[in-house]
Scaffold this motif. Structure first.
Motif, PDB file in Angstrom:
ATOM      1  N   ASP A   1       0.853  -1.193   0.000  1.00 10.39           N
ATOM      2  CA  ASP A   1       0.000   0.000   0.000  1.00 10.39           C
ATOM      3  C   ASP A   1       0.887   1.241   0.000  1.00 10.39           C
ATOM      4  O   ASP A   1       2.109   1.183   0.158  1.00 10.39           O
ATOM      5  CB  ASP A   1      -0.966  -0.012   1.186  1.00 10.39           C
ATOM      6  N   GLU A   2       0.247   2.402  -0.197  1.00 12.82           N
ATOM      7  CA  GLU A   2       1.012   3.641  -0.306  1.00 12.82           C
ATOM      8  C   GLU A   2       1.766   3.958   0.981  1.00 12.82           C
ATOM      9  O   GLU A   2       2.892   4.456   0.957  1.00 12.82           O
ATOM     10  CB  GLU A   2       0.074   4.792  -0.682  1.00 12.82           C
ATOM     11  N   GLU A   3       1.163   3.663   2.120  1.00 10.52           N
ATOM     12  CA  GLU A   3       1.825   3.932   3.389  1.00 10.52           C
ATOM     13  C   GLU A   3       3.082   3.103   3.542  1.00 10.52           C
ATOM     14  O   GLU A   3       4.149   3.607   3.948  1.00 10.52           O
ATOM     15  CB  GLU A   3       0.862   3.651   4.550  1.00 10.52           C
ATOM     16  N   GLY A   4       2.982   1.819   3.219  1.00  8.49           N
ATOM     17  CA  GLY A   4       4.148   0.954   3.291  1.00  8.49           C
ATOM     18  C   GLY A   4       5.220   1.365   2.309  1.00  8.49           C
ATOM     19  O   GLY A   4       6.424   1.343   2.630  1.00  8.49           O
ATOM     20  N   MET A   5       4.812   1.766   1.114  1.00  6.51           N
ATOM     21  CA  MET A   5       5.783   2.194   0.107  1.00  6.51           C
ATOM     22  C   MET A   5       6.528   3.444   0.570  1.00  6.51           C
ATOM     23  O   MET A   5       7.754   3.546   0.410  1.00  6.51           O
ATOM     24  CB  MET A   5       5.083   2.442  -1.225  1.00  6.51           C
ATOM     25  N   ALA A   6       5.809   4.380   1.154  1.00  7.85           N
ATOM     26  CA  ALA A   6       6.451   5.607   1.637  1.00  7.85           C
ATOM     27  C   ALA A   6       7.482   5.298   2.714  1.00  7.85           C
ATOM     28  O   ALA A   6       8.587   5.877   2.733  1.00  7.85           O
ATOM     29  CB  ALA A   6       5.395   6.574   2.165  1.00  7.85           C
ATOM     30  N   ALA A   7       7.146   4.389   3.624  1.00  9.26           N
ATOM     31  CA  ALA A   7       8.080   4.033   4.697  1.00  9.26           C
ATOM     32  C   ALA A   7       9.320   3.341   4.140  1.00  9.26           C
ATOM     33  O   ALA A   7      10.452   3.627   4.556  1.00  9.26           O
ATOM     34  CB  ALA A   7       7.377   3.134   5.714  1.00  9.26           C
ATOM     35  N   VAL A   8       9.125   2.431   3.197  1.00  8.48           N
ATOM     36  CA  VAL A   8      10.250   1.716   2.591  1.00  8.48           C
ATOM     37  C   VAL A   8      11.156   2.690   1.842  1.00  8.48           C
ATOM     38  O   VAL A   8      12.392   2.649   1.966  1.00  8.48           O
ATOM     39  CB  VAL A   8       9.731   0.611   1.657  1.00  8.48           C
ATOM     40  N   LEU A   9      10.553   3.574   1.068  1.00  7.99           N
ATOM     41  CA  LEU A   9      11.343   4.522   0.290  1.00  7.99           C
ATOM     42  C   LEU A   9      12.149   5.444   1.201  1.00  7.99           C
ATOM     43  O   LEU A   9      13.333   5.721   0.941  1.00  7.99           O
ATOM     44  CB  LEU A   9      10.429   5.332  -0.622  1.00  7.99           C
ATOM     45  N   ALA A  10      11.529   5.908   2.291  1.00  7.61           N
ATOM     46  CA  ALA A  10      12.245   6.781   3.225  1.00  7.61           C
ATOM     47  C   ALA A  10      13.451   6.075   3.837  1.00  7.61           C
ATOM     48  O   ALA A  10      14.534   6.659   3.960  1.00  7.61           O
ATOM     49  CB  ALA A  10      11.289   7.266   4.321  1.00  7.61           C
TER      50      ALA A  10
END
Length: 394
Positions: free
Chosen positions: A186-195
């Motif tokens: 999901d977008e939340e997980g993707m944002a955390a991984v990218l950060a």
């Protein structure tokens, strides 16, 4: 008489240590048998759409059989760029794009460009075995972070992944929607991984081959790192025409790399396969430009075939079927059967049902089975479930 050779004629140890495909091992026990229903491979049972085949035929008739540019013909790279801009709402410059001889080839090229012996690679698993073995071929070490079933659905253990993404990690390998589970980030997980990857300078290798095959009709695709890309990000996206356009046998795909890799991508293509056969490039360009109706048709069919298959499987005693967000597979397990390779072989031999063993996707998959539901005839799926039920009754 000549003396015996002094040195063994063997490949290097990393190659000898590779495992063979367990999917192929199961399929080889049943291929060619008319009484076996095959659901083991990850492809639609329908041929490539006619308009795509026609484009290749026209190219052949025109005699387009010569070498082309390493990165692909300009018309194909432009078609890829336009397609990505429509899909993700972000411009992707043509210089960042390379057309490659399959998504599989693109993934290997990315590994060759980024990994050295001893590098640490983190992968979200279970996972298509090619993605796990490619780093090992190059001498890298793979750390596995397994998915979990939470509230009846495949889920990312984000805390465990964050803990694994340590300083000094070279690359994260992520496939979403995931083969074999169908888990979709999901977008939340993707944002955390990218950060986290930005924080530690970790490369992200994103296998996006199933990005169009999501079950939510409100989504044009799964969440994509390309939508979040900023100049300098260490993100490589690899995609393919195989799944969404039903072109598995054509072997054509593309890579999107950062600006810093543009100059080197053509080199590794040259030293691997040089270029793609031009009739296949013509077919891919037409698929991307004119194929949306066919992608939509395939997606709708997958939603229906998954519903049909999951409902039928859940009626079989002892079967657990977690929910998922995409791809073309149902990943399930049968109570009391912990050895998925043995179970898959028994299903072939005893009831003529061909499924992929979960252990093919790593130890996290043992005890599970993968069923490809990209099948046009729902009766075929129900016949397969009846065979599974017959096996259970025995």
């Amino acid at each position: 008489m000549p003396s015996a050779p002094s040195f063994p004629a063997q490949p290097r140890a990393a190659i000898q240590d590779l495992g063979g495909s367990l999917i192929r091992e199961v399929a080889n026990t049943g291929m060619g048998r008319a009484d076996v229903l095959p659901f083991w491979f990850g492809e639609s049972d329908q041929p490539t759409p006619q308009f795509i085949r026609d484009a290749a035929a026209r190219s052949l008739d025109a005699g387009e059989t010569f070498y082309s540019q390493n990165l692909g013909r300009p018309y194909l790279r432009e078609a890829i760029a336009q397609y990505l801009a429509r899909l993700h709402g972000r411009e992707v410059g043509v210089p960042r794009i390379g057309a490659v001889a399959s998504g599989d080839a693109g993934l290997m090229l990315a590994n060759q460009m980024l990994l050295s012996p001893g590098d640490r690679v983190v992968a979200v698993t279970p996972l298509w075995p090619n993605l796990l073995e490619m780093p090992r071929i190059l001498g890298a070490q793979v750390v596995r972070v397994p998915l979990a079933v939470r509230e009846g659905r495949w889920a990312l253990q984000l805390d465990r992944l964050m803990d694994a993404l340590t300083p000094g990690t070279r690359m994260l390998v992520l496939n979403s929607p995931n083969n074999p589970t169908g888990w979709t980030i999901d977008e939340e997980g993707m944002a955390a991984v990218l950060a986290r990857c930005r924080q530690h300078g970790i490369w992200i290798l994103s296998d996006d081959v199933y990005e169009r095959l999501v079950y939510d009709p409100a989504l044009a695709s799964a969440p994509s790192f390309l939508r979040h890309y900023e100049r300098g990000d260490r993100i490589v996206s690899v995609n393919s025409c195989s799944k969404a356009w039903r072109m598995t046998g054509w072997r054509v795909g593309w890579m999107v790399v950062p600006e810093t890799l543009e100059a080197d991508l053509g080199k590794v293509i040259e030293y691997n396969f040089s270029c793609i056969f031009e009739p296949i490039q013509r077919a891919a360009a037409v698929a991307l430009a004119q194929g949306e109706a066919h992608v939509a048709q395939l997606r709708a069919g997958l939603v229906e075939s998954r519903r049909l298959l999951v409902d039928a499987l859940r009626a079989v005693p002892g079967v657990e079927v977690p929910d998922a967000g995409g791809a073309m597979y149902v990943f399930f397990r049968l109570q009391g059967h912990d050895d998925s390779l043995d179970l898959a072989k028994r299903l072939v031999s005893e009831v003529g049902l061909g499924l992929a063993p979960g252990s093919a996707f790593g130890p996290e998959g043992n005890g599970w089975l993968r069923w490809c539901h990209a099948v046009a005839d729902g009766a075929k799926l129900l016949d397969g479930v009846e065979r599974l039920a017959r096996f259970v009754r025995r």
